[in-house]
Enzyme design. Structure first.
Site, PDB file in Angstrom:
ATOM      1  CG  ASN A   7      39.879  45.528  25.744  1.00  0.00           C
ATOM      2  OD1 ASN A   7      41.098  45.459  25.652  1.00  0.00           O
ATOM      3  ND2 ASN A   7      39.210  46.605  25.400  1.00  0.00           N
ATOM      4  CG  HIS A  10      44.266  46.188  30.778  1.00  0.00           C
ATOM      5  ND1 HIS A  10      44.766  47.399  31.184  1.00  0.00           N
ATOM      6  CD2 HIS A  10      42.940  46.372  30.586  1.00  0.00           C
ATOM      7  CE1 HIS A  10      43.780  48.277  31.266  1.00  0.00           C
ATOM      8  NE2 HIS A  10      42.664  47.682  30.904  1.00  0.00           N
ATOM      9  CG  HIS A  43      41.342  51.610  22.350  1.00  0.00           C
ATOM     10  ND1 HIS A  43      40.982  52.433  23.387  1.00  0.00           N
ATOM     11  CD2 HIS A  43      41.510  52.423  21.272  1.00  0.00           C
ATOM     12  CE1 HIS A  43      40.926  53.686  22.962  1.00  0.00           C
ATOM     13  NE2 HIS A  43      41.257  53.704  21.689  1.00  0.00           N
ATOM     14  NE  ARG A  45      43.943  54.486  25.238  1.00  0.00           N
ATOM     15  CZ  ARG A  45      43.253  55.557  25.607  1.00  0.00           C
ATOM     16  NH1 ARG A  45      43.543  56.731  25.084  1.00  0.00           N
ATOM     17  NH2 ARG A  45      42.282  55.452  26.491  1.00  0.00           N
ATOM     18  NE  ARG A  49      47.532  55.645  26.438  1.00  0.00           N
ATOM     19  CZ  ARG A  49      46.816  56.483  27.191  1.00  0.00           C
ATOM     20  NH1 ARG A  49      46.244  56.041  28.297  1.00  0.00           N
ATOM     21  NH2 ARG A  49      46.655  57.734  26.843  1.00  0.00           N
ATOM     22  CD  GLU A  70      37.244  49.263  22.963  1.00  0.00           C
ATOM     23  OE1 GLU A  70      36.268  48.851  23.600  1.00  0.00           O
ATOM     24  OE2 GLU A  70      38.301  49.681  23.510  1.00  0.00           O
ATOM     25  CB  THR A 100      41.146  53.557  31.109  1.00  0.00           C
ATOM     26  OG1 THR A 100      40.352  52.696  30.288  1.00  0.00           O
ATOM     27  CG2 THR A 100      40.327  54.020  32.292  1.00  0.00           C
ATOM     28  CB  THR A 101      37.737  55.102  27.437  1.00  0.00           C
ATOM     29  OG1 THR A 101      38.604  54.605  26.421  1.00  0.00           O
ATOM     30  CG2 THR A 101      36.663  55.961  26.796  1.00  0.00           C
ATOM     31  CD  GLU A 151      31.500  48.684  24.359  1.00  0.00           C
ATOM     32  OE1 GLU A 151      32.145  48.473  25.403  1.00  0.00           O
ATOM     33  OE2 GLU A 151      31.955  48.484  23.219  1.00  0.00           O
ATOM     34  CG  HIS A 191      34.877  51.784  30.778  1.00  0.00           C
ATOM     35  ND1 HIS A 191      36.047  51.776  30.049  1.00  0.00           N
ATOM     36  CD2 HIS A 191      35.109  52.611  31.826  1.00  0.00           C
ATOM     37  CE1 HIS A 191      36.930  52.579  30.611  1.00  0.00           C
ATOM     38  NE2 HIS A 191      36.390  53.086  31.697  1.00  0.00           N
TER      39      HIS A 191
END
Length: 236
Positions: A7, A10, A43, A45, A49, A70, A100-101, A151, A191
């Site tokens: 992922n 970040h 992801h 969003r 962000r 995502e 975060t999620t 997932e 995660h």
């Protein structure tokens, strides 16, 4: 062993802190692939962000493995996914005030709505995964939506304090994976996993892919993306 999806969110978080162009998550994704990553996860969003629309489109055009997008189960994000055509779309919950999620998708309460999104994505040959807690009832609900994958949210395991608590969470993950497999669902997980906690999850039955972001990017800041990815593959 499971495959590894890196992922790159970040990397975009660091870029957005200054509002510039660097570091570029697309470049980071290429380096992750060269180091052996089997897929790239990102992801997009609703509040943009970190990852931007430009990033998602370029990732699809650039990477040579597969793109796992995502996204929230909204009409806006569904249209973006249809336009981008990733290999897989993973439906996740979103709250604007979360860092975060924080948990899995509440599929049981929203089966009909989620099933509509799943159907739209399937019509465009996009595999659909649902990011859910390791809960048997959520697994059963996921199977009713038509999704091909789930997932499992590993955050509770990753944050558990002490061996006993960790093993309890491992048991929940394994039970959920077995239940999903029996229902014909393919199983990914992710995660909060890091270089100390990943091996235990990688050893579980029926887990096909681990999606890991923060731990890899945090190590990459110090040692580079190539070594960070190779180290995680070695752990797995």
């Amino acid at each position: 062993m499971p495959t590894l999806g890196v992922n790159v969110d970040h990397v975009a978080t660091i870029r957005q802190a200054r509002g510039g162009k660097e570091p570029d998550p697309v470049q980071a994704a290429v380096l992750a692939e060269l180091a052996g990553a089997h897929g790239i996860t990102a992801h997009l969003r609703e509040d943009r962000r970190h990852m931007q629309d430009r990033d998602i489109y370029l990732l699809k055009q650039t990477i040579t493995t597969h793109l796992n997008l995502e996204m929230a189960a909204t009409q806006e994000m569904t249209q973006v996914a249809i336009d981008v055509a990733p290999y897989m779309a993973t439906l996740v919950p979103e709250r604007r005030d979360e860092r975060t999620t924080e948990g899995g998708l509440a599929v049981r309460e929203k089966e009909r709505d989620i099933a509509k999104v799943v159907e739209q994505l399937h019509e465009h040959n996009i595999l659909v995964s649902l990011f859910i807690d390791p809960d048997i009832q959520q697994v059963k609900a996921a199977a009713h939506t038509g999704a091909t994958h789930i997932e499992l949210h590993t955050g509770y395991y990753a944050n558990a304090s002490g061996r006993e608590a960790q093993e309890e969470e491992v048991g929940r993950l394994q039970d959920a994976a077995i239940a999903a497999h029996k229902l014909g669902l393919r199983v990914n997980a992710g995660h909060g996993l890091n270089y100390r906690t990943t091996a235990r999850v990688a050893s579980l039955d029926h887990i096909e892919e681990l999606n890991i972001g923060h731990a890899i990017i945090a190590r990459a800041v110090l040692v580079g993306m190539d070594l960070a990815v190779r180290d995680m593959l070695a752990v797995m």
